[in-house]
Design an enzyme around this catalytic site. Sequence first.
Site, short mmCIF file in Angstrom:
data_model
loop_
_atom_site.label_atom_id
_atom_site.label_comp_id
_atom_site.label_asym_id
_atom_site.label_seq_id
_atom_site.Cartn_x
_atom_site.Cartn_y
_atom_site.Cartn_z
N HIS A 180 -16.54 15.76 -11.01
CA HIS A 180 -15.64 16.07 -12.13
C HIS A 180 -14.18 15.99 -11.71
CE1 HIS A 180 -14.18 17.95 -15.82
NE2 HIS A 180 -13.44 18.75 -15.05
N THR A 210 -11.25 3.00 10.30
CA THR A 210 -11.11 2.08 11.43
C THR A 210 -10.67 2.80 12.71
OG1 THR A 210 -8.88 1.51 10.65
CG2 THR A 210 -10.65 0.00 10.07
N ASP A 269 -3.61 4.28 -1.90
CA ASP A 269 -4.67 4.65 -0.94
C ASP A 269 -4.65 6.15 -0.68
OD1 ASP A 269 -6.66 4.48 0.94
OD2 ASP A 269 -5.31 3.86 2.56
N LEU A 270 -5.36 6.91 -1.54
CA LEU A 270 -5.40 8.36 -1.41
C LEU A 270 -6.78 8.87 -0.98
CD1 LEU A 270 -3.28 9.37 -4.54
CD2 LEU A 270 -2.51 8.98 -2.19
N LYS A 271 -7.76 7.98 -0.92
CA LYS A 271 -9.10 8.30 -0.39
C LYS A 271 -9.69 9.57 -0.99
CE LYS A 271 -8.21 6.06 4.09
NZ LYS A 271 -6.76 5.81 3.97
N LYS A 303 0.85 -1.19 0.00
CA LYS A 303 0.00 0.00 0.00
C LYS A 303 0.88 1.24 0.00
CE LYS A 303 -1.66 2.26 3.44
NZ LYS A 303 -2.34 2.96 4.54
N ARG A 363 -3.77 -6.66 13.34
CA ARG A 363 -2.65 -6.77 14.29
C ARG A 363 -2.53 -8.23 14.73
NH1 ARG A 363 -2.31 -2.17 12.93
NH2 ARG A 363 -2.14 -0.28 14.19
N ARG A 419 2.35 -1.69 10.76
CA ARG A 419 3.40 -1.71 11.76
C ARG A 419 3.79 -3.10 12.23
NH1 ARG A 419 0.63 3.65 14.40
NH2 ARG A 419 -1.12 2.77 13.25
N TYR A 473 -12.01 12.43 -2.36
CA TYR A 473 -13.30 12.95 -1.92
C TYR A 473 -13.40 14.38 -2.43
CZ TYR A 473 -17.21 13.83 1.37
OH TYR A 473 -18.42 14.12 1.94
N ASP A 474 -14.20 14.59 -3.49
CA ASP A 474 -14.33 15.92 -4.06
C ASP A 474 -15.54 15.92 -4.98
OD1 ASP A 474 -13.70 18.60 -5.01
OD2 ASP A 474 -11.60 18.17 -4.48
N ILE A 475 -15.74 16.99 -5.72
CA ILE A 475 -16.86 17.01 -6.66
C ILE A 475 -16.61 15.96 -7.74
CG2 ILE A 475 -17.41 19.43 -6.17
CD1 ILE A 475 -16.09 20.12 -8.90
#
Length: 237
Positions: free
Chosen positions: A68, A124, A60-62, A33, A186, A216, A64-66
Amino acid sequence: MMRPIIIALDFQNQQIVMDFLNQFDHPETLFVKVGMELFYFEGPAIVKKLRQMGVKVFLDLKLYDIPHTVEKAMEQLGRLDVQMTTIHASGGSAMIQAAKRGLVKGSQQVNGQPAKLLAVTQLTSTSEHQMQEEQLVDVSLTESVTHLAKLAAANGADGTISSALETPLIHQAAGDAFLCINPGIRLQSNSTDDQKRVTTPAQARELGSNGIVVGRTITQAKDPQAAYQIVKQEWEG
């Protein structure tokens, strides 16, 4: 699709990443990742380097925007030939659809397979109390997660990023083909750090997880390859 163990490369720069990967006999077999910390410093170059090595990448940049903006950003990510990438399901149906369009278009430009589009339901690190008090979401955590998973599935996402504890509910709501990729993993002997809803690899397997993200436990181990093998044995049962 295989059920990967994805190593979270939560490192500052490429040099640290390469020093880490060089501790493995066959780094080209790994699935990793790349998150915000690494990507925002090294940019697309780190993804290209890993893909040239044969390493599979979950970016993994997640987003979240309009819609377009997300579509155009996903088109760029699709050109990087990554295997998985993320959005926030709470961005809504139009945004999820736009993300999928962008990924497909970008991957076509490099003759690649579109990345699996994974939607974050609730992080999480989020507790039910925090969700209700700070986000003013007045349903239970499980209801919120289930609703967002169904929304994501109905609008073209391939799966979710969520706690393994929610995997049975998500599969029940969105079907067994809908992927549940689970961070917050974990070993029993590890501390939970800032994660709230954690499980062991064995528990994730029993809950029906389609893949686990482990950070980790492996990256901070004295012998990362040995730690990886312990996780693998537990995950594969």
